[in-house]
Design an enzyme around this catalytic site. Structure first.
Site, PDB file in Angstrom:
ATOM      1  N   ARG A  42      -9.328  47.766  38.469  1.00 35.09           N
ATOM      2  CA  ARG A  42      -8.920  47.466  37.367  1.00 35.09           C
ATOM      3  C   ARG A  42      -7.451  48.271  36.945  1.00 35.09           C
ATOM      4  O   ARG A  42      -6.632  47.772  36.178  1.00 35.09           O
ATOM      5  CB  ARG A  42      -9.801  48.296  36.329  1.00 35.09           C
ATOM      6  CG  ARG A  42      -9.406  47.981  34.830  1.00 35.09           C
ATOM      7  CD  ARG A  42     -10.561  48.419  33.831  1.00 35.09           C
ATOM      8  NE  ARG A  42     -11.859  47.604  33.583  1.00 35.09           N
ATOM      9  CZ  ARG A  42     -11.615  46.449  32.758  1.00 35.09           C
ATOM     10  NH1 ARG A  42     -10.576  46.195  31.909  1.00 35.09           N
ATOM     11  NH2 ARG A  42     -12.691  45.594  32.845  1.00 35.09           N
ATOM     12  N   GLU A  66     -12.728  50.765  24.885  1.00 37.90           N
ATOM     13  CA  GLU A  66     -11.579  51.523  25.722  1.00 37.90           C
ATOM     14  C   GLU A  66     -10.186  51.066  25.413  1.00 37.90           C
ATOM     15  O   GLU A  66      -9.131  52.093  25.519  1.00 37.90           O
ATOM     16  CB  GLU A  66     -11.712  50.882  27.115  1.00 37.90           C
ATOM     17  CG  GLU A  66     -13.256  51.493  27.753  1.00 37.90           C
ATOM     18  CD  GLU A  66     -13.246  50.742  28.973  1.00 37.90           C
ATOM     19  OE1 GLU A  66     -13.742  49.683  28.974  1.00 37.90           O
ATOM     20  OE2 GLU A  66     -13.272  51.530  29.905  1.00 37.90           O
ATOM     21  N   ARG A  94     -13.165  56.118  30.087  1.00 39.57           N
ATOM     22  CA  ARG A  94     -12.564  55.310  29.205  1.00 39.57           C
ATOM     23  C   ARG A  94     -11.393  54.976  29.600  1.00 39.57           C
ATOM     24  O   ARG A  94     -10.345  55.437  29.890  1.00 39.57           O
ATOM     25  CB  ARG A  94     -12.328  56.045  27.851  1.00 39.57           C
ATOM     26  CG  ARG A  94     -12.395  55.120  26.666  1.00 39.57           C
ATOM     27  CD  ARG A  94     -12.359  55.817  25.359  1.00 39.57           C
ATOM     28  NE  ARG A  94     -12.827  55.007  24.305  1.00 39.57           N
ATOM     29  CZ  ARG A  94     -13.067  55.472  23.079  1.00 39.57           C
ATOM     30  NH1 ARG A  94     -13.387  57.009  22.841  1.00 39.57           N
ATOM     31  NH2 ARG A  94     -13.332  54.751  22.111  1.00 39.57           N
TER      32      ARG A  94
HETATM   33  N1  MTE Z   1     -17.622  55.959  21.419  1.00 33.18           N
HETATM   34  C1  MTE Z   1     -18.191  56.879  21.484  1.00 33.18           C
HETATM   35  N2  MTE Z   1     -18.636  57.450  20.055  1.00 33.18           N
HETATM   36  N3  MTE Z   1     -19.023  57.668  22.461  1.00 33.18           N
HETATM   37  C2  MTE Z   1     -18.856  57.145  23.678  1.00 33.18           C
HETATM   38  O1  MTE Z   1     -19.080  57.530  24.644  1.00 33.18           O
HETATM   39  N4  MTE Z   1     -17.866  55.531  25.052  1.00 33.18           N
HETATM   40  C3  MTE Z   1     -16.331  54.583  25.333  1.00 33.18           C
HETATM   41  C4  MTE Z   1     -16.383  53.425  23.961  1.00 33.18           C
HETATM   42  N5  MTE Z   1     -16.633  54.372  22.842  1.00 33.18           N
HETATM   43  C5  MTE Z   1     -17.887  55.802  24.045  1.00 33.18           C
HETATM   44  C6  MTE Z   1     -17.295  55.373  22.994  1.00 33.18           C
HETATM   45  C7  MTE Z   1     -16.620  53.828  26.445  1.00 33.18           C
HETATM   46  S1  MTE Z   1     -15.872  54.272  28.018  1.00 33.18           S
HETATM   47  C8  MTE Z   1     -16.975  52.608  26.461  1.00 33.18           C
HETATM   48  S2  MTE Z   1     -16.911  51.538  28.076  1.00 33.18           S
HETATM   49  C9  MTE Z   1     -17.681  51.784  25.465  1.00 33.18           C
HETATM   50  O2  MTE Z   1     -17.513  52.730  24.288  1.00 33.18           O
HETATM   51  C10 MTE Z   1     -19.060  51.643  25.604  1.00 33.18           C
HETATM   52  O3  MTE Z   1     -19.507  50.858  24.461  1.00 33.18           O
HETATM   53  P1  MTE Z   1     -19.474  49.001  23.928  1.00 33.18           P
HETATM   54  O4  MTE Z   1     -18.935  48.467  25.114  1.00 33.18           O
HETATM   55  O5  MTE Z   1     -20.532  49.046  23.246  1.00 33.18           O
HETATM   56  O6  MTE Z   1     -18.227  49.370  23.139  1.00 33.18           O
HETATM   57  N1  HPA Z   2     -15.667  48.683  33.851  1.00 31.84           N
HETATM   58  C1  HPA Z   2     -16.596  49.543  33.729  1.00 31.84           C
HETATM   59  N2  HPA Z   2     -17.662  49.638  34.614  1.00 31.84           N
HETATM   60  C2  HPA Z   2     -17.523  48.878  35.589  1.00 31.84           C
HETATM   61  C3  HPA Z   2     -16.764  47.953  35.806  1.00 31.84           C
HETATM   62  C4  HPA Z   2     -15.473  47.714  34.706  1.00 31.84           C
HETATM   63  O1  HPA Z   2     -14.593  46.772  34.979  1.00 31.84           O
HETATM   64  N3  HPA Z   2     -16.947  47.346  37.027  1.00 31.84           N
HETATM   65  C5  HPA Z   2     -18.025  47.758  37.332  1.00 31.84           C
HETATM   66  N4  HPA Z   2     -18.334  48.695  36.525  1.00 31.84           N
HETATM   67 MO1  MOS Z   3     -16.594  52.870  29.918  1.00 30.89          MO
HETATM   68  S1  MOS Z   3     -15.524  54.099  31.134  1.00 30.89           S
HETATM   69  O1  MOS Z   3     -16.403  51.630  30.786  1.00 30.89           O
HETATM   70  O2  MOS Z   3     -18.115  53.562  30.242  1.00 30.89           O
END
Ligand code: MTE
Ligand code: HPA
Ligand code: MOS
Length: 789
Positions: free
Chosen positions: A312, A714, A344
């Site tokens: 990524r 993210e 994130r």
């Molecule tokens: N928001 C909150 N409040 N708590 C979390 O742990 N994780 C982040 C983001 N926002 C997170 C958050 C990360 S790293 C990801 S990948 C996404 O939420 C995962 O959730 P989603 O794909 O449903 O948005």
């Molecule tokens: N994002 C988060 N988690 C993952 C990914 C990605 O692109 N690929 C494999 N695990």
């Molecule tokens: Mo988020 S770093 O893809 O949990």
């Protein structure tokens, strides 16, 4: 969407969060006979284990189990992708925090006393603790990866201007409020139920099954919600779950492990530190002709997700800029630190920081405002809209967002004000910066882009939605509840989203890659549509006039059928022996790429955002304030603007922490010195921009995701690079934006003050030569330039 009822937008657990009724792992009422689990981990960064003696601990009253690697009934492994991570150390330890022995006792105090009785004899060895040391020994975790478009070598040679440099970025602790935790309950015939704070219940299930040597059908993992994950529970919740399961099996009683904050910070991995080298060629117009990037990640002791993260990073080394000739070489180095993991942004922040540094330097070299250099380099136009890996930037909103934010933030006028302020102040300077973000949405491991659901309609017209996604505060369940209710034309109150459970929805992907809603909501709607069709078979006028599928007409106003209507139809359907339970499934169509060639369509679509930040810096102390931040984010047709706005704000502030105050420091023996909130500084209220203006772009539904929406999650994290560069811009004002300040991530107060000091003392000695040496640790940043004319 139509104007929503307030209940549709309120986080489904908001009331429970504030009243304390929300159940996290540690709140689950203790089952009878519950034992407390404790992890005894290595105090050495690298050592040979001469012997392990457990008898003293086992003999203590109240101690139910004391185990080491030889007591693991299954495979002593918890590597999620590559099997290179032992569950309990065997023969050697490779980092401080690596688990060696596990104890289960009747209470915390007894567990502590038992831990003190465990005798492990170590022979310490010399550790490798950072990227330069790993490079010196050529200690890689796997083969290097490359990506290339065009002929960067020739284009660099031909470019009128050439800059090279190095940027280091540090680790970052996830700082979820709920530390890693798991409660395991033994069932009959070796079955086990694990309540785990995991982002990836299916993988947690598989890892538990693996260490216990039992099939997956004997393991149930359930997750009600997490008190935050941020990537830190994508793979590493598996560890605590595996340890808890081993103790549960050994003691044949329920066991809970909840790491203390300090242990959590010492044991678990963090965002990967990166050391990035770049070489960029550009013209007098500031437009990039070629870019060569070398990414070096500190993987820690094991592979974990390092290569997915590296990938990524490679795919985001362009950020939002078209580079005709580009190459990326990337490596993961092995060090004696806990295995670094998802956080994130997943590698993208580290890579974007480098290209943003390049753009910033071009501006300084050419004495043109950096906003203008950015605008000129953005993707857009017929021949400038395909990435270095061959994917077209479809639905490109970068130019639109950029123009709008410059206008709404009054960028030009404020640039004048900043200049005037700086002319009038010697030791306080202000800086301004705008940065864009383009972030690819999808798991780059293509097969993971799928989701499942199981939906039941009961005779009373209430609906239970099960899906594979995990709620971690991001509002996934709230969004899905709204979409399911709309599809069924019932109020949200009639829909309950259950805890995530591997027995209900199996074989899921992690809730990660910002695609939780994109994937799981589609699967839920698939199930709901199946149920609607079955009901309509027996009640032909059911859902009349309301069957419009919302993702294709997001703005239609839906007349809500009352909940009792659904009850009536459901009862009629049930009386005709209709099955009102349906599974749903979704896979993202038309994506995929050739990893080896680094070419294709890894992403389903792109998320976009832009931010303008203004900072004020005290040059003598490095103290700084974010005076104002303006963000415009493209969330498509937002399913929930309140939640999406919160995600933008939270992501930005978390990014701000990584860029400024959060510093992970180890001593020369590999001990983590910053293992609690008094030494590790996450952003506090005073670090939030004083004037914080977040807006969502309106009027651009996204054809590629559910209900016209776009992922948030993210991408906003990386908008904090605008704050980092605003601070750098303020420092750079010291010598009238001539030299390159020695910057790195995090730009702590020390880094800022030393960079300012170097510029102040060097002022007047001409504009050649590299920036000042780094503040501490690895080279802060080094830079050189050439102009060939
Ligand atoms: N928001 C909150 N409040 N708590 C979390 O742990 N994780 C982040 C983001 N926002 C997170 C958050 C990360 S790293 C990801 S990948 C996404 O939420 C995962 O959730 P989603 O794909 O449903 O948005
Ligand atoms: N994002 C988060 N988690 C993952 C990914 C990605 O692109 N690929 C494999 N695990
Ligand atoms: Mo988020 S770093 O893809 O949990």
């Amino acid at each position: 969407m139509s104007t929503p009822a307030a209940a549709e937008l309120t986080h489904e657990s908001a009331r429970l969060h504030v009243t304390g009724e929300a159940l996290y792992i540690d709140d689950i009422p203790a089952p009878p006979g519950l034992l407390v689990g404790r992890v005894i981990y290595s105090p050495h960064a690298r050592a040979r284990i001469r012997s392990i003696e457990l008898e003293g601990a086992r003999a203590l009253p109240g101690v139910a189990a004391v185990i080491c690697h030889s007591d693991v009934p299954g495979e002593n492994q918890m590597g999620p992708v590559v099997r290179d991570e032992r569950c309990l150390a065997e023969g050697e330890v490779e980092c401080v925090g690596q688990a060696v022995v596990l104890v289960a006792a009747r209470d915390e105090e007894t567990a502590r006393r038992a831990a003190a009785q465990v005798r492990i004899d170590y022979e310490p060895l010399e550790p490798v603790l950072d990227i330069p040391a790993a490079m010196a020994r050529n200690q890689l975790l796997g083969p290097p990866r490359t990506m290339r478009r065009g002929d960067p070598d020739a284009a660099l040679t031909a470019a009128p201007h050439l800059i090279r440099g190095e940027l280091s970025s540090g680790a970052q602790e996830h700082w979820y409020l709920e530390t890693q935790a798991c409660l395991c309950i033994p069932g009959e015939s070796g079955e086990i139920t694990a309540y785990s704070s995991t982002q990836h219940p299916s993988e947690t299930q598989a890892i538990i099954a693996g260490v216990l040597g039992i099939p997956s059908n004997a393991v149930v993992v359930e997750v009600r919600r997490l008190g935050g994950g941020f990537g830190g529970k994508e793979t590493q919740a598996n560890h605590v779950a595996a340890w808890t399961a081993l103790l549960c099996r050994a003691a044949a009683r329920p066991v809970k492990i909840r790491l203390s904050r300090d242990d959590d910070m010492i044991i678990t991995g963090k965002r990967h530190p990166y050391l990035t080298r770049y070489e960029a060629g550009f013209g007098d117009d500031g437009i990039l002709r070629a870019l060569r990037v070398e990414l070096n990640a500190d993987g820690g002791i094991a592979t974990d997700l390092s290569f997915a993260i590296l990938e990524r990073a490679m795919l985001h080394a362009d950020n939002a800029y078209f580079v005709p000739h580009m190459s990326v070489v990337a490596r993961v180095w092995k060090t004696n630190l806990p295995s670094n993991t998802a956080m994130r942004g997943f590698g993208a922040p580290q890579a974007m920081a480098a290209v943003e540094t390049v753009i910033d330097r071009i501006a300084r070299e050419l004495n043109i405002d950096a906003a203008e250099i950015r605008r000129r380099n953005l993707y857009g136009g017929e021949k400038r809209n395909v990435t270095h890996y061959g994917q077209e930037v479809e639905g490109n909103r970068l130019g639109l967002l950029f123009e709008r934010i410059l206008a709404s933030s009054a960028y030009t006028a404020r640039r004048e004000q900043v200049n005037a302020f700086n002319a009038a102040h010697e030791f306080t300077k202000r800086g301004l910066a705008v940065t864009p973000v383009k972030f690819g949405i999808a798991f780059t491991t293509t097969f993971l882009n799928k989701a499942g659901a199981l939906v039941h309609i009961y005779a009373d017209g209430s609906v239970l939605v099960n899906h594979g996604g995990v709620e971690m505060g991001q509002g996934l369940h709230t969004k899905i509840r709204r979409l399911a209710a709309r599809e069924l034309c019932i109020p949200v109150e009639a829909v309950n989203v259950s805890a995530t459970n591997t027995a209900k929805v199996p074989n899921t992907s992690a809730t990660a890659a910002s695609s939780g809603t994109d994937l799981n909501a589609m699967a839920v709607l698939d199930a709901v549509r199946t149920l609607k069709a079955r009901i309509k078979d027996v009640v032909p006028n059911a859902f009349a006039g309301s069957g419009s599928s919302i993702e294709h007409s997001p703005s239609t106003t839906v007349n809500r059928t009352s909940h009792s209507k659904l009850a009536e139809w459901a009862s009629r359907a049930l009386s005709k022996q209709v099955n009102l339970s349906a599974i749903g499934f979704y896979r993202v169509p038309e994506i995929g790429w050739d990893r080896e060639k680094g070419w294709g369509r890894p992403f389903n679509y792109y998320a976009f955002g832009v931010a303008v930040s203004e900072a004020e810096v005290d040059l003598l102390t490095g103290a700084h304030t974010l005076i104002r931040a303006d963000i415009l984010y493209d969330a498509g047709e937002s399913i929930n603007p309140a939640i999406d706005t919160g995600q933008v704000e939270g992501g930005f502030v978390q990014g701000l922490g990584w860029c400024t105050t959060e510093e992970i420091i180890h001593d020369a023996r590999g001990n983590l010195l910053t293992h609690s909130p008094d030494t590790y500084k996450i952003p506090a209220v005073r670090d939030i921009p004083r004037d914080f203006r977040v807006a969502l772009l309106e009027g651009f539904p996204n054809p590629a995701a559910v209900a016209g929406s776009k992922a948030v999650a993210e991408p906003p994290f990386m908008l904090a690079l605008s704050a980092w560069l605003a601070i750098k811009d303020a420092v750079s004002a010291v010598d009238g934006h001539v030299r390159e300040p020695a910057f790195r991530i995090p730009a702590t107060n020390e880094v800022i003050a030393l960079a300012a000091h170097a510029l102040m003392t060097a002022a007047g000695s001409g504009r050649t030569g590299p920036g000042a040496p780094g503040a501490n640790g690895p080279p802060a940043a080094s830079a050189s330039r050439e102009t060939r004319r």
